[in-house]
Every structure is written in C-alpha cells, then in structure tokens.
Design a protein around this motif. Structure first.
Motif, PDB file in Angstrom:
ATOM      1  N   ASN A  37       2.639  14.175  13.233  1.00 47.58           N
ATOM      2  CA  ASN A  37       3.235  15.133  12.379  1.00 47.58           C
ATOM      3  C   ASN A  37       4.019  14.825  11.416  1.00 47.58           C
ATOM      4  O   ASN A  37       4.819  15.642  10.713  1.00 47.58           O
ATOM      5  CB  ASN A  37       4.130  15.994  13.486  1.00 47.58           C
ATOM      6  N   ASP A  38       3.566  13.862  10.816  1.00 50.33           N
ATOM      7  CA  ASP A  38       4.264  13.250   9.287  1.00 50.33           C
ATOM      8  C   ASP A  38       3.525  13.125   8.310  1.00 50.33           C
ATOM      9  O   ASP A  38       2.298  12.129   8.472  1.00 50.33           O
ATOM     10  CB  ASP A  38       4.987  11.851   9.776  1.00 50.33           C
ATOM     11  N   HIS A  39       3.298  13.915   7.305  1.00 47.72           N
ATOM     12  CA  HIS A  39       2.474  13.866   6.247  1.00 47.72           C
ATOM     13  C   HIS A  39       2.275  12.462   5.671  1.00 47.72           C
ATOM     14  O   HIS A  39       1.151  12.022   5.174  1.00 47.72           O
ATOM     15  CB  HIS A  39       2.853  14.471   5.043  1.00 47.72           C
ATOM     16  N   ARG A  40       3.371  11.480   5.355  1.00 44.55           N
ATOM     17  CA  ARG A  40       3.231  10.150   4.822  1.00 44.55           C
ATOM     18  C   ARG A  40       2.678   9.163   5.648  1.00 44.55           C
ATOM     19  O   ARG A  40       1.867   8.397   5.139  1.00 44.55           O
ATOM     20  CB  ARG A  40       4.521   9.712   4.270  1.00 44.55           C
ATOM     21  N   ILE A  41       2.802   9.570   7.056  1.00 46.34           N
ATOM     22  CA  ILE A  41       2.185   8.564   7.819  1.00 46.34           C
ATOM     23  C   ILE A  41       0.644   8.725   7.948  1.00 46.34           C
ATOM     24  O   ILE A  41      -0.270   7.770   7.896  1.00 46.34           O
ATOM     25  CB  ILE A  41       2.554   8.889   9.312  1.00 46.34           C
ATOM     26  N   VAL A  42       0.127  10.068   7.852  1.00 49.44           N
ATOM     27  CA  VAL A  42      -1.330  10.328   7.890  1.00 49.44           C
ATOM     28  C   VAL A  42      -2.023   9.817   6.566  1.00 49.44           C
ATOM     29  O   VAL A  42      -2.770   9.065   6.399  1.00 49.44           O
ATOM     30  CB  VAL A  42      -1.606  11.769   7.780  1.00 49.44           C
ATOM     31  N   MET A  43      -1.162   9.765   5.228  1.00 49.51           N
ATOM     32  CA  MET A  43      -1.797   9.571   4.086  1.00 49.51           C
ATOM     33  C   MET A  43      -1.797   7.810   3.911  1.00 49.51           C
ATOM     34  O   MET A  43      -2.636   7.516   3.447  1.00 49.51           O
ATOM     35  CB  MET A  43      -1.083   9.904   2.942  1.00 49.51           C
ATOM     36  N   ALA A  44      -0.826   7.106   4.603  1.00 42.24           N
ATOM     37  CA  ALA A  44      -0.563   5.730   4.617  1.00 42.24           C
ATOM     38  C   ALA A  44      -1.759   5.241   5.512  1.00 42.24           C
ATOM     39  O   ALA A  44      -2.628   4.209   5.057  1.00 42.24           O
ATOM     40  CB  ALA A  44       0.549   5.332   5.148  1.00 42.24           C
ATOM     41  N   ALA A  45      -2.117   5.906   6.473  1.00 44.12           N
ATOM     42  CA  ALA A  45      -3.323   5.430   7.435  1.00 44.12           C
ATOM     43  C   ALA A  45      -4.462   5.551   6.693  1.00 44.12           C
ATOM     44  O   ALA A  45      -5.366   4.528   7.014  1.00 44.12           O
ATOM     45  CB  ALA A  45      -3.245   6.275   8.634  1.00 44.12           C
ATOM     46  N   ALA A  46      -4.729   6.545   5.943  1.00 42.51           N
ATOM     47  CA  ALA A  46      -5.805   6.841   5.069  1.00 42.51           C
ATOM     48  C   ALA A  46      -6.118   5.600   4.315  1.00 42.51           C
ATOM     49  O   ALA A  46      -7.073   4.955   4.001  1.00 42.51           O
ATOM     50  CB  ALA A  46      -5.916   8.181   4.442  1.00 42.51           C
ATOM     51  N   VAL A  47      -4.816   5.344   3.436  1.00 42.85           N
ATOM     52  CA  VAL A  47      -4.893   3.951   2.426  1.00 42.85           C
ATOM     53  C   VAL A  47      -5.126   2.783   3.102  1.00 42.85           C
ATOM     54  O   VAL A  47      -5.966   1.876   2.630  1.00 42.85           O
ATOM     55  CB  VAL A  47      -3.317   3.828   2.025  1.00 42.85           C
ATOM     56  N   ALA A  48      -4.878   2.515   4.502  1.00 43.65           N
ATOM     57  CA  ALA A  48      -4.877   1.383   5.235  1.00 43.65           C
ATOM     58  C   ALA A  48      -6.420   1.289   5.703  1.00 43.65           C
ATOM     59  O   ALA A  48      -6.912   0.067   5.653  1.00 43.65           O
ATOM     60  CB  ALA A  48      -4.158   1.270   6.435  1.00 43.65           C
ATOM     61  N   SER A  49      -7.091   2.463   5.570  1.00 41.78           N
ATOM     62  CA  SER A  49      -8.548   2.381   6.012  1.00 41.78           C
ATOM     63  C   SER A  49      -9.416   1.561   4.959  1.00 41.78           C
ATOM     64  O   SER A  49     -10.469   1.005   5.277  1.00 41.78           O
ATOM     65  CB  SER A  49      -9.158   3.717   6.166  1.00 41.78           C
ATOM     66  N   CYS A  50      -8.846   1.461   3.750  1.00 41.13           N
ATOM     67  CA  CYS A  50      -9.559   0.672   2.618  1.00 41.13           C
ATOM     68  C   CYS A  50      -9.819  -0.616   2.946  1.00 41.13           C
ATOM     69  O   CYS A  50     -10.599  -1.523   2.667  1.00 41.13           O
ATOM     70  CB  CYS A  50      -8.721   0.887   1.251  1.00 41.13           C
TER      71      CYS A  50
END
Length: 420
Positions: A372-385
């Motif tokens: 439930n943390d917006h910055r965790i979700v976005m950081a995980a998307a970055v890591a997918s790269c």
C-alpha cells in the motif's frame, strides 16, 4: 490491482508529473488568501492529479464550515499541515484518515499545539482492514501565538504546518528548532510558497546552529496572479532511473532551480556513471554500466526506494545511510524496500538505519507486494528493467496516492504491463 511487467528497456520523452509537495502548499496558501478576501478568483484551478491532492482540496472546502470534518485519507502531508492551519481558524475540528494514517505519529506537533491553546481527544481504535475512514482525533481550542520548539529531525511536515498557520494568529510567534533540520528542501519549498503569497518569515540561527523562524502575526495571504505548480523531482526520479538502467528517457518541465532536494537524483546518477544531458527545458538520462554509491538520505528520504532499485543493478556494494525516518512512512520503507528487492533476487541487507546493497548484472524477477505504498510499487517497476523474468506487483493501484497515470506513462515509454 495486480500487474505483470515483462522486462524491457524504456525509451522516449515524457512531461514530468506535477509536484504534490508544491501543490499541497500552494492550495493551502490559496485558500487562506481567499478566506482573508485576498484571492484571485480568475486564477486557474490546480488539477486533482493524485489522491493526496484530492484529500487536501476536500479538507480546504471544510474550512468554510463552523466545525470542519477534515478527511485526510492517507496523506500525511495533509494531516500534519492542516492540524495547525485549521486550529488557527477554528475552535473545533475533527480529523479522519484511512490506511496507516490514523497510526502515524503526530507528536511532538500535538504537544506543542497543546501548549498553545488546543486540546486533543485521540481515537485509539484498533487497526481495521481495508480503506475504512477512521477518526484520528478531535481538536478543540484556537491556536495561540508564542514560542514553539520542535526537533528538526522528526518530520519537516510539522514545521511546514506551523509556518503556514502562525502568520494568521493575533500575536508574533517564534518557532525554534532543537536539532539540525532534515528534509530541509521541503521547508525551503514552504518558505518559497509563503513568499509568493506575501508572507514574511525571518530566519536566524541559534548558537548551536539550528534554525529559528520568527513569524509576525496578523499577516495577509495574497494570492499571486498566476498559478504555477512545479513538476515533481521525486516522481521524475523513477523515470531517470529507468533511463540509467539501459534505457533512454528525456523529461521536460523540471526546474533545476527548484527547492526540491530530490533533484539530487541527477548528481547521484551522474556519479554512478549514467549519461545525463541537461537542456534548456529537458533532462535526458541514458544507460551505462553503473558504479556503486554511498548516499546520505537525511535530506532526500523519498529517493530511497528508487535508489535501492538502481543500486541493486550497479557493479559493487552501495550504501544508503541516515534513513531511520523511513520506518514511519506509508509503510516501514526500509523493511518494504528490503522485502521487494529480496523477492527479485537482490543482495540487500537492512542495517537498521540504512541499507547495504551489492549489485548484480541482473535480477531474477518474481512476485512482489506494494505494501500500500506508492513509492514501493514504482520502484519495483523500475527494478523490472533489470530483471531476467517478469515482475508481478500485487497492490499496484497504490500509485494512485501520488501518480495515478504511472503505468500509463510506463507503457507509453515502451513498457509491457498487463493487469492480472
């Protein structure tokens, strides 16, 4: 909402998202100006570009009522800014919130307000599942002027709330910090907005070198003729990171002159070896072999999730230090950063007040939780790269808190995102 991201490199040009940090402050100052009869009714409205901004706008509407009910949703900024602002104007107000907000601390702001005319009735209800709106507290009594003291290393949001409220009071006030100021850029941003609205704050330093803010009372907020909300360096950092991880991203609309300290992401990425090109109205970042870094995040705590994601793919061991306050965000961000990167195969250690991360050429991919943390979700998307296999993010809809269009923009830059 759960999403599946098939790894790939992102390329393209994007207008940087608007800054909710700047918008919170602007909206509050704008409302105060209008309540004092100094508004500019022809000024363009600030759009509701995130849940947090919608929460602040809804709370400001409540200030027109004798006894406002201020539902802050899950916005810590909204709650901590509105507590002193509302009580500078009202004799009684009720504050509500969702998610973890009812359990996030409001001390020592609460105690300082109690020393200056306010009484708090706290609702110590047990945690409830889901997004139920719960009463946090009822506050009675008008805030009074005088001498205030706050530590500078707990929450800059407490300081901002008082800086915005104290000019409204009948007498002069002083806000003295008892420690060095962390997240100073957010207070600088507050002072910028106050100046834009004609509010005077005199700044001195104590013999120990800590800030003292002297705030004359009976001041008038005066709305400027033009509404301009800055673009957001905190959320821009996620796209620049995607560029550094083998992509090629150009962002427009960012101001290097901004008081937002998260603009340090440009310097950090350059130090790690990413290629940065700064134009008149744009910043381009494209990939290279990344080097490790040691970063003190006391002034840039919101960058920790994305920095950790980048460091997990750098060549060597990186360190993040002075991050203790991240344990009191939407999630315990040190724990949740450790959790999502560990699930993706990163070599990461939670050191209590920081993180140690030994980078790898690639990560394994897997299923992670957004907490439930917006910055965790976005950081995980970055890591997918930098992953070898797809990344599934459970609870990806948490991005709505600050950046509802995140996955739309991710897709527009070539990302492969599917809802699952």
């Amino acid at each position: 909402m759960n999403v599946k991201i098939t790894p790939g490199k992102l390329t393209g040009t994007l207008q940087a998202p608007l800054s909710k940090s700047h918008a919170h402050r602007f909206l509050i100052a704008q409302k105060l100006a209008r309540l004092q009869g100094n508004g500019n009714e022809s000024a363009s409205d600030v759009p509701s570009f995130s849940q947090d901004i919608e929460a602040t706008k809804n709370c400001l509407v409540q200030l027109d009522k004798k006894k406002p009910f201020l539902d802050c949703w899950e916005s810590g900024s909204t709650l901590r800014f509105m507590l002193p602002v509302a009580m500078a104007l009202k004799k009684e107000a009720v504050f509500l919130g969702t998610g973890q907000l009812p359990y996030r601390p409001i001390s020592p702001l609460k105690e300082e307000m109690e020393l200056h005319g306010c009484s708090f009735t706290m609702k110590n209800s047990p945690p409830k599942a889901g997004n139920r709106h719960m009463e946090i507290c009822t506050v009675r009594g008008r805030l009074t002027s005088g001498s205030y003291r706050l530590a500078g290393n707990i929450s800059s949001q407490f300081i901002t709330g008082l800086l915005m409220a104290l000019p409204l009071l009948d007498g002069d006030s002083k806000l003295e910090l008892t420690t060095a100021l962390e997240s100073a850029g957010y207070v600088d941003l507050t002072l910028d907005v106050l100046r834009d609205f004609g509010i005077k704050v005199n700044i001195e330093t104590s013999p120990q070198g800590f800030y003292i803010y002297e705030i004359p009372g009976n001041q008038q907020y005066i709305e400027p003729a033009r509404t301009t909300i800055q673009c957001d360096w905190s959320n821009a950092a996620f796209w620049l990171a995607c560029g550094a991880l083998g992509g090629d991203i150009t962002l427009t609309g960012l101001e290097l002159s901004s008081s937002q300290r998260d603009k340090q992401i440009v310097h950090i990425l350059e130090e790690m070896g990413a290629h940065i090109t700064i134009g008149d109205i744009s910043i381009r970042c494209h990939g290279a072999s990344l080097l490790p870094a040691e970063v003190d995040v006391s002034q840039i705590p919101d960058l920790v999730p994305v920095l950790a994601a980048i460091m997990s793919l750098a060549d060597g061991t990186s360190m993040i230090s002075n991050a203790e306050r991240l344990r009191l965000k939407e999630s315990d961000r040190l724990r949740t950063v450790f959790d999502f990167l560990s699930r993706l195969g990163a070599d990461i250690t939670d050191g209590g007040s920081g993180l140690s991360i030994t980078g790898q050429p690639s990560l394994s991919g897997g299923t992670v939780y957004g907490h439930n943390d917006h910055r965790i979700v976005m950081a995980a998307a970055v890591a997918s790269c930098g992953c070898n296999a797809p990344v599934i993010i459970r609870g990806a809809d948490a991005v709505a808190k600050s950046y509802p269009e995140f996955f739309d923009d991710f897709t527009a830059l070539g990302g492969n995102v599917q809802e699952v």
